[in-house]
Scaffold this active site. Structure first.
Site, PDB file in Angstrom:
ATOM      1  N   ASP A  85      56.970  20.940  19.303  1.00 14.04           N
ATOM      2  CA  ASP A  85      57.128  22.277  18.757  1.00 14.04           C
ATOM      3  C   ASP A  85      56.737  23.394  19.726  1.00 14.04           C
ATOM      4  O   ASP A  85      56.754  24.558  19.360  1.00 14.04           O
ATOM      5  CB  ASP A  85      56.322  22.423  17.459  1.00 14.04           C
ATOM      6  CG  ASP A  85      54.957  21.770  17.557  1.00 14.04           C
ATOM      7  OD1 ASP A  85      54.604  21.289  18.644  1.00 14.04           O
ATOM      8  OD2 ASP A  85      54.246  21.732  16.537  1.00 14.04           O
ATOM      9  N   ASN A 119      63.064  20.043  16.077  1.00  9.50           N
ATOM     10  CA  ASN A 119      63.850  19.059  16.811  1.00  9.50           C
ATOM     11  C   ASN A 119      65.343  19.332  16.741  1.00  9.50           C
ATOM     12  O   ASN A 119      66.061  19.125  17.714  1.00  9.50           O
ATOM     13  CB  ASN A 119      63.589  17.653  16.259  1.00  9.50           C
ATOM     14  CG  ASN A 119      62.114  17.299  16.293  1.00  9.50           C
ATOM     15  OD1 ASN A 119      61.506  17.076  15.273  1.00  9.50           O
ATOM     16  ND2 ASN A 119      61.546  17.286  17.471  1.00  9.50           N
ATOM     17  N   CYS A 129      62.470  22.807  26.402  1.00  8.70           N
ATOM     18  CA  CYS A 129      62.230  21.451  25.907  1.00  8.70           C
ATOM     19  C   CYS A 129      62.063  21.517  24.386  1.00  8.70           C
ATOM     20  O   CYS A 129      61.332  22.360  23.867  1.00  8.70           O
ATOM     21  CB  CYS A 129      60.981  20.871  26.548  1.00  8.70           C
ATOM     22  SG  CYS A 129      60.558  19.244  25.908  1.00  8.70           S
ATOM     23  N   TYR A 184      55.260  12.529   5.019  1.00  9.33           N
ATOM     24  CA  TYR A 184      54.590  13.230   3.925  1.00  9.33           C
ATOM     25  C   TYR A 184      53.609  12.246   3.280  1.00  9.33           C
ATOM     26  O   TYR A 184      53.477  11.111   3.719  1.00  9.33           O
ATOM     27  CB  TYR A 184      55.618  13.715   2.896  1.00  9.33           C
ATOM     28  CG  TYR A 184      56.676  14.648   3.459  1.00  9.33           C
ATOM     29  CD1 TYR A 184      56.435  16.011   3.601  1.00  9.33           C
ATOM     30  CD2 TYR A 184      57.932  14.165   3.829  1.00  9.33           C
ATOM     31  CE1 TYR A 184      57.415  16.866   4.101  1.00  9.33           C
ATOM     32  CE2 TYR A 184      58.918  15.011   4.327  1.00  9.33           C
ATOM     33  CZ  TYR A 184      58.654  16.366   4.461  1.00  9.33           C
ATOM     34  OH  TYR A 184      59.617  17.208   4.952  1.00  9.33           O
ATOM     35  N   CYS A 218      52.140  21.991   8.206  1.00  4.04           N
ATOM     36  CA  CYS A 218      51.925  22.203   9.629  1.00  4.04           C
ATOM     37  C   CYS A 218      52.619  23.503  10.055  1.00  4.04           C
ATOM     38  O   CYS A 218      53.819  23.500  10.325  1.00  4.04           O
ATOM     39  CB  CYS A 218      52.471  21.016  10.408  1.00  4.04           C
ATOM     40  SG  CYS A 218      52.165  21.075  12.162  1.00  4.04           S
TER      41      CYS A 218
END
Lengths: 76, 786
Positions: free
Chosen positions: B63, B160, B59, B471, B187
């Protein structure tokens, strides 16, 4: 010493009983087999509130119906 | 009755007690790193129902990359279910299950679109891929010729887009642009880069064998970071301790052994307190410190500036509890401090991440069983970092990377000193862990786009992400985008970012592509993902996009493989398998981890040791030791603290709000607040309000929530409504709801070394909607949203 021996015998008895119940439950033909299955399910089933992975959305998912999905896709 | 029977039996029969519950750790789900997981490496395939085609996939909605199975009927994926492999069983959440509907949405972009009106006018015409790529290639070449290659910036989310595999960086490196940015700048990517300053690598926690887990603000749940949630619950079930540092009483905090409700943004101060206890009470690993650490005495002096009374004042926590948590971490180990996005988004992010690294090191938890382990490269497999070819980008272009002078930590300049050590320990000069080690600084790129930088950025390519909302200082991002000569967006939907583009190109989905994942050189295991369906419409993968662009720019030799399968065959050649063979024979490939590898190679730092005092930061002109910058004074007009950047279960970042089932679960952007604070601000549950600060104002619905401490507002991340009016000035509600409008990028609210924004503790205020006009407008929005 007697206490330890008793524990061993008890574990052996439990083990044999479980194997017997599993064999019987797997056969699933007679009423007793069904009782065995019921006992096994009592022992092994994790109650929902204790199962941190249980989730209705995941557990009840059966996927989408293709026709319905295609109607949705075409904006119907 | 059933429960009573079981409890009674279990209490009396020890042999049965262990079978009672997954809570007691009987589920066979080790992490695929140790020998105990080797028996699960082969595919487990369940017989498919008639007419159903099953594929083993990863999947890529978030993430985590959970291993799942897709079921297709007549070429269309109709179901996503959990993997049949015990190793990955139950790693699935609602987002994966809803994905067939999400990707079949009637508004999905399935053909290339070209802007025909003014930028942001939302007027488009359909073109062919060939027309689009020919024009894009020519216009990009002109911009590179006119302004220099550095005038081309790319923002992407490889989580993604998946099949990027470093091809974007490869093309940029050959063209000459260093200006690649991504959400990983705040991140995980930045965490990787900063971890390397201390011990040369980004470690991964061994959840399977650890005895103590520290969650810093992070709250993995059943439907968010599911795999990590399962690992934590299993670790707890077998007796591991859990320490949670979080202002909220989150679900993780509520089942923790110790919960420290620290003030938002005070992570670094808290960790100084832990170090103070651990060093004063000599709970650290003296042998490891003596043999493998540099700068311990200087660190001790710095730590002495943080007596527990001061730490208690900075964090708002009880000093006794701070000491208790520190002792638990140091003595109950091996312990892990898993990656947390929370420390990534703070004013003291670099120091906070470094303090986590230092704790791992001095307590002897580095690269040991149950500790934070060094993994990443899979032997025999060509890593993405090699595909990226950073060595071809000339040094002078690297030094033009935007932001590298003021905030160099994750730029080429900041990571330059690691080239030789990485080669020595890991065999490559450039290893782009979690894609975060050679990035430009996003705020600096947006300034340059808006004409406020050292040179102009005039072409902006966006792949699989939504930078307008991802951002800090959203208004500047919009200004920068309006100042571009060419914007290309590769997407599924008409996002606020796509609405400002020149071209929107249809992207494929994870149902529609093959993939090969090592989680961006972070984890030590490799998994294949089978293609489940043909791409809808004219959708293409990111891999194909980069190949087409290389061709359109007259550089076909940069992407020499004919298709992605040939490319994967090249990467897997060292394993002696083609991608097809790899899929057939393998669910997961790994070699059992070897611990304490540093004893043979040293650490990948300039000194070869753990640098508690960072030589790299010192050479870059920064304080080589961690420090703590306190909050600037609260402006009287903004007396309430908020934190933002929070994900909601049904969504991943700014995506997913178009899926009816997901939207029904979280239909509106809701701000969480305690009952006491709500009373002080005179707002009620479900009331709509404006939340504002110096930068802007957004509209949210109040939710009085038990988990919230007083005087703190929780603002959700990434809200827009795909059904609302599109185009500049509206952006489908992004200008109304997006938290990025409140995220500041002035120096008080940026980390110094990285330049990442401080999202955990921003002064704001709540404004009630008093005018009739506002309420009427709100009614309209609610109607259109419904």
């Amino acid at each position: 010493m007697w206490f330890r021996l008793l524990n061993v015998l008890r574990a052996e008895f439990i083990g044999k009983t479980m194997i017997f119940l599993a064999e019987s439950g797997a056969r699933n033909r007679t009423p007793f087999d069904r009782v065995a299955r019921f006992i096994l399910s009592l022992v092994f089933t994790v109650p929902k509130q204790d199962d941190f992975m249980a989730d209705d959305y995941v557990d009840n998912d059966a996927g989408y119906d293709l026709e319905e999905l295609r109607r949705y896709q075409s904006g119907q | 009755m059933q429960e009573r029977f079981r409890d009674r039996k279990a209490a009396k029969i020890p042999a049965l007690a262990g079978l009672r519950s997954r809570e007691e750790g009987k589920m066979p789900a080790p992490m695929p790193i140790g020998e105990e997981a080797l028996e699960f490496t082969k595919p487990v395939i369940r017989d498919a129902r008639k007419g159903v085609v099953s594929k083993r996939t990863l999947c890529q909605t978030c993430d985590m990359q959970c291993s799942v199975v897709t079921e297709s009927v007549d070429g269309q994926v109709v179901r996503v279910r959990s993997s049949d492999n015990p190793l990955f069983r139950d790693h699935i959440c609602m987002k994966a299950i809803a994905s067939p509907k999400g990707f079949a949405h009637p508004d999905r972009i399935l053909h290339p679109l070209k802007r025909v009106g003014e930028r942001g006018s939302n007027k488009w015409e359909r073109v062919t891929w060939e027309e689009a790529m020919t024009d894009i290639g020519a216009r990009l070449s002109d911009i590179v010729e006119k302004y220099g290659p550095e005038s081309w910036a790319v923002s992407t989310s490889p989580w993604n887009t998946a099949t990027d595999h470093g091809l974007g960086r490869r093309l940029m490196n050959h063209v000459g642009s260093p200006n690649w940015i991504s959400g990983v700048a705040l991140c995980a990517g930045n965490t990787a880069a900063v971890n390397r300053l201390t011990y040369g690598w980004f470690p991964l926690g061994d959840f399977h064998s650890t005895k103590c887990i520290v969650l810093i603000g992070h709250n993995p749940r059943r439907h968010s970071w599911t795999m990590i949630y399962n690992y934590i619950r299993l670790a707890q079930a077998r007796g591991a301790k859990l320490i949670v540092l979080d202002p909220r009483k989150s679900s993780s905090a509520s089942r923790a052994d110790i919960h420290l409700p620290l003030k938002a943004g005070s992570d670094a101060a808290m960790l100084f307190g832990w170090l103070k206890v651990i060093i004063d009470e000599e709970l650290y690993d003296k042998k490891f410190v003596e043999e493998w650490c540099e700068g311990f005495e200087e660190l001790r002096e710095r730590v002495n500036e943080f007596p527990l009374e001061r730490v208690a004042k900075l964090t708002g926590c009880d000093p006794e509890m701070i000491a208790k948590a520190a002792r638990m971490y140091a003595t109950e180990g091996p312990s892990i401090i898993p990656w947390t996005p929370i420390t990534d988004m703070q004013r003291n992010s670099t120091s906070g991440i470094r303090l986590q690294s230092i704790l791992r090191a001095i307590c002897g938890y580095l690269d040991v069983r149950g500790g934070d382990t060094f993994q990443g490269l899979v032997s025999g497999v060509v890593p993405d970092s090699v595909v990226e070819m950073h060595e071809v980008l000339p040094h002078e272009q690297k030094m033009k990377q935007l932001g590298n002078e003021d905030h160099p930590a994750y730029t080429y300049r900041g990571q330059e000193a690691l080239r030789e050590p990485l080669k020595r320990v890991w065999g490559h000069e450039y290893i782009n862990q979690v894609l975060g080690c050679y990035m430009a600084n996003p705020p600096a790129v947006f300034k340059a786009m808006a004409g406020e930088g050292p040179y102009p950025v005039k072409a902006f390519f966006v792949l699989g992400n939504n930078p307008v909302m991802s951002y800090s200082n959203m208004n500047r991002i919009v200004k920068g985008m309006m100042n571009q000569e060419l914007i290309v967006v590769h997407e599924h939907f008409m996002t606020p970012t796509a609405q400002l583009a020149d071209y929107i190109l249809p992207g494929d989905t994870w149902h529609e592509r093959p993939w090969l994942s090592d989680l961006f050189e972070w984890i030590g295991f490799l998994r294949p993902s089978e293609q489940s369906a043909e791409p809808m419409g004219e959708a293409k993968s990111t891999w194909e996009f980069w190949k087409l662009l290389a061709n359109a720019m007259g550089k076909p030799e940069i992407v020499p493989w004919n298709d992605i399968y040939e490319f994967y065959d090249y990467r897997l050649k060292g394993l002696g398998k083609t991608f097809e063979e790899f899929c057939e024979t393998t669910d997961v490939h790994f070699e059992p981890i070897k611990y304490r590898k540093y004893e043979e190679t040293g650490f990948a730092t300039p000194s070869g040791k753990v640098e508690l005092k960072s030589s790299i930061l010192e050479d870059l002109g920064f304080d080589p030791l961690p420090y703590f910058r306190e909050d600037p004074p609260m402006p009287p007009e903004y007396p309430l603290m908020m934190f933002t950047g929070v994900r909601e279960d049904p969504y991943f970042q700014t995506g997913g709000r178009h899926i009816p089932e997901m939207r029904a679960r979280s239909p509106e952007p809701r701000a969480y607040i305690s009952a006491k604070t709500a009373k002080e601000w005179n707002v009620e549950h479900d009331e709509w309000v404006d939340v504002s600060n110096e930068l802007g104002s957004i509209r949210l619905q109040i939710e009085i929530h038990d988990s919230m401490p007083d005087d703190l507002l929780r603002v959700p991340h990434g809200w827009w409504k795909p059904e609302m009016e599109k185009g500049a000035g509206k952006l489908s509600g992004a200008l109304k709801y997006s938290d990025a409008q409140l995220a500041r990028d002035d120096s008080d609210y940026l980390d110094q070394e990285q330049g990442c924004p401080h999202l955990k503790g921003i002064p704001c205020r709540i404004n009630r909607l008093n005018t009739k006009r506002d309420e009427e407008r709100l009614d309209e929005d609610v109607v259109s949203a419904a």
